[in-house]
Design a protein around this motif. Structure first.
Motif, short mmCIF file in Angstrom:
data_model
loop_
_atom_site.label_atom_id
_atom_site.label_comp_id
_atom_site.label_asym_id
_atom_site.label_seq_id
_atom_site.Cartn_x
_atom_site.Cartn_y
_atom_site.Cartn_z
N GLY A 77 0.79 -1.21 0.00
CA GLY A 77 0.00 0.00 0.00
C GLY A 77 0.83 1.27 0.00
O GLY A 77 0.28 2.38 -0.02
N ASP A 78 2.18 1.12 0.04
CA ASP A 78 3.05 2.29 0.06
C ASP A 78 3.24 2.81 -1.37
O ASP A 78 4.33 2.75 -1.94
N VAL A 79 2.15 3.29 -1.95
CA VAL A 79 2.18 3.76 -3.33
C VAL A 79 1.40 5.07 -3.46
O VAL A 79 0.57 5.41 -2.62
N VAL A 80 1.70 5.77 -4.54
CA VAL A 80 0.96 6.98 -4.91
C VAL A 80 0.40 6.73 -6.30
O VAL A 80 1.13 6.34 -7.22
N VAL A 81 -0.91 6.93 -6.47
CA VAL A 81 -1.55 6.69 -7.76
C VAL A 81 -2.07 8.01 -8.31
O VAL A 81 -2.86 8.69 -7.64
N ASP A 82 -1.61 8.37 -9.49
CA ASP A 82 -2.06 9.60 -10.16
C ASP A 82 -2.65 9.24 -11.52
O ASP A 82 -2.24 8.26 -12.15
N ARG A 83 -3.60 10.05 -11.95
CA ARG A 83 -4.17 9.86 -13.28
C ARG A 83 -3.96 11.17 -14.05
O ARG A 83 -4.54 12.19 -13.70
N ILE A 84 -3.10 11.09 -15.08
CA ILE A 84 -2.69 12.28 -15.83
C ILE A 84 -2.82 12.00 -17.33
O ILE A 84 -2.25 11.02 -17.84
N ASN A 85 -3.56 12.87 -18.02
CA ASN A 85 -3.69 12.78 -19.48
C ASN A 85 -4.09 11.38 -19.95
O ASN A 85 -3.51 10.84 -20.90
N GLY A 86 -5.04 10.79 -19.26
CA GLY A 86 -5.53 9.48 -19.68
C GLY A 86 -4.67 8.30 -19.26
O GLY A 86 -4.97 7.15 -19.59
N LYS A 87 -3.59 8.56 -18.52
CA LYS A 87 -2.72 7.49 -18.06
C LYS A 87 -2.76 7.39 -16.54
O LYS A 87 -2.95 8.40 -15.85
N THR A 88 -2.56 6.18 -16.05
CA THR A 88 -2.50 5.95 -14.61
C THR A 88 -1.06 5.68 -14.23
O THR A 88 -0.40 4.82 -14.82
N ILE A 89 -0.55 6.41 -13.23
CA ILE A 89 0.84 6.28 -12.83
C ILE A 89 0.91 5.84 -11.38
O ILE A 89 0.38 6.51 -10.48
N VAL A 90 1.54 4.70 -11.16
CA VAL A 90 1.74 4.16 -9.82
C VAL A 90 3.18 4.46 -9.41
O VAL A 90 4.12 4.05 -10.09
N GLY A 91 3.36 5.18 -8.31
CA GLY A 91 4.70 5.53 -7.85
C GLY A 91 5.03 4.87 -6.52
O GLY A 91 4.15 4.69 -5.67
N HIS A 92 6.30 4.50 -6.36
CA HIS A 92 6.73 3.80 -5.14
C HIS A 92 8.19 4.13 -4.85
O HIS A 92 9.04 4.01 -5.73
N LEU A 93 8.48 4.56 -3.63
CA LEU A 93 9.84 4.86 -3.21
C LEU A 93 10.46 3.62 -2.57
O LEU A 93 9.90 3.04 -1.65
N GLU A 94 11.61 3.22 -3.11
CA GLU A 94 12.31 2.04 -2.59
C GLU A 94 13.78 2.39 -2.38
O GLU A 94 14.57 2.40 -3.32
N GLY A 95 14.13 2.70 -1.14
CA GLY A 95 15.50 3.09 -0.84
C GLY A 95 15.87 4.38 -1.55
O GLY A 95 15.21 5.40 -1.41
N LYS A 96 16.96 4.32 -2.34
CA LYS A 96 17.42 5.48 -3.09
C LYS A 96 16.84 5.54 -4.49
O LYS A 96 17.33 6.29 -5.33
N HIS A 97 15.83 4.74 -4.76
CA HIS A 97 15.24 4.70 -6.09
C HIS A 97 13.74 4.99 -6.02
O HIS A 97 13.07 4.63 -5.05
#
Length: 226
Positions: A77-97
């Motif tokens: 559940g440690d994610v950020v979900v955005d919907r931009i210009n018809g696309k869905t973007i799932v973001g996740h921070l893992e260490g230095k990446h």
């Protein structure tokens, strides 16, 4: 004296080897794929606005929401979900990446791109768009260099000129930089909201310009150099 220099060189080499062993190397995270999905590497050595990054394509036999839920479960559940210009973007921070999964739903399938960015310890001065001609008052949004694909590069810019005016600018300017017009842009009219112009350079080099009128008065310029 020669023996002294030889010993000094040996000590220096040994010191460098010890430094290399002692310096920790942060491994790139492995991004899991949903059941039945396939992945294909795009670039393992690229710079996105000066920051090291890797990218791959993903194709999954699942609806978009199912893919999103898969990554929610994988990353607790440690994610950020955005919907931009018809696309869905799932973001996740893992260490230095920072990992992003950019998805487009296609009915019962989902297609997209997985990006992994190595977060810098301090701000990066990338000088976006360096060396590429652009009209006055043009903002460079992103500059991607594919270091494992020769001189491949993608530049995204934005200005308030129409696609037609931008097209005329580049048709006049690119020959100065060794690029020759490949396709006659007659179909790019003053009223056009989309224009594509192609150029060829030395050897097998190719350059394409995709000009798109977005929310007036903005026009996006996507440059692909191969």
């Amino acid at each position: 004296m020669r023996g002294s220099h030889a010993h000094t060189g040996q000590r220096l080499t040994a010191s460098l080897l010890l430094f290399a062993v002692a310096t920790p190397v942060v491994a790139w995270p492995k991004v899991p794929l949903p059941p039945g999905a396939t992945g294909e590497a795009v670039s393992r050595h690229m710079l996105y606005n000066g920051v090291p990054m890797r990218a791959s394509r993903i194709s999954a036999p699942l609806e978009l929401d199912e893919v999103v839920e898969f990554y929610r479960a994988q990353w607790g559940g440690d994610v950020v979900v955005d919907r931009i210009n018809g696309k869905t973007i799932v973001g996740h921070l893992e260490g230095k990446h920072y990992v992003t999964v950019e998805l487009t739903g296609m009915g019962s399938r989902s297609e997209g791109t997985i990006g992994i960015m190595e977060l810098p310890d301090k701000p990066v001065d990338a000088d976006l768009g360096k060396g590429f001609d652009k009209p006055a008052n043009t903002e460079v949004i992103s500059d991607i260099r594919y270091l494992d694909s020769g001189g491949a590069r993608t530049i995204v810019m934005r200005n308030r000129l129409t696609p037609y005016v931008n097209m005329r600018y580049y048709v006049q300017r690119m020959p100065v930089h060794g690029w020759n017009l490949e396709r006659n842009p007659e179909r790019c009219l003053a009223s056009s909201s989309d224009c594509v112009v192609n150029f060829t350079g030395s050897g097998d080099a190719k350059l394409s310009l995709a000009l798109t009128r977005e929310q007036p008065p903005d026009t996006s310029i996507v440059v692909n150099i191969e």
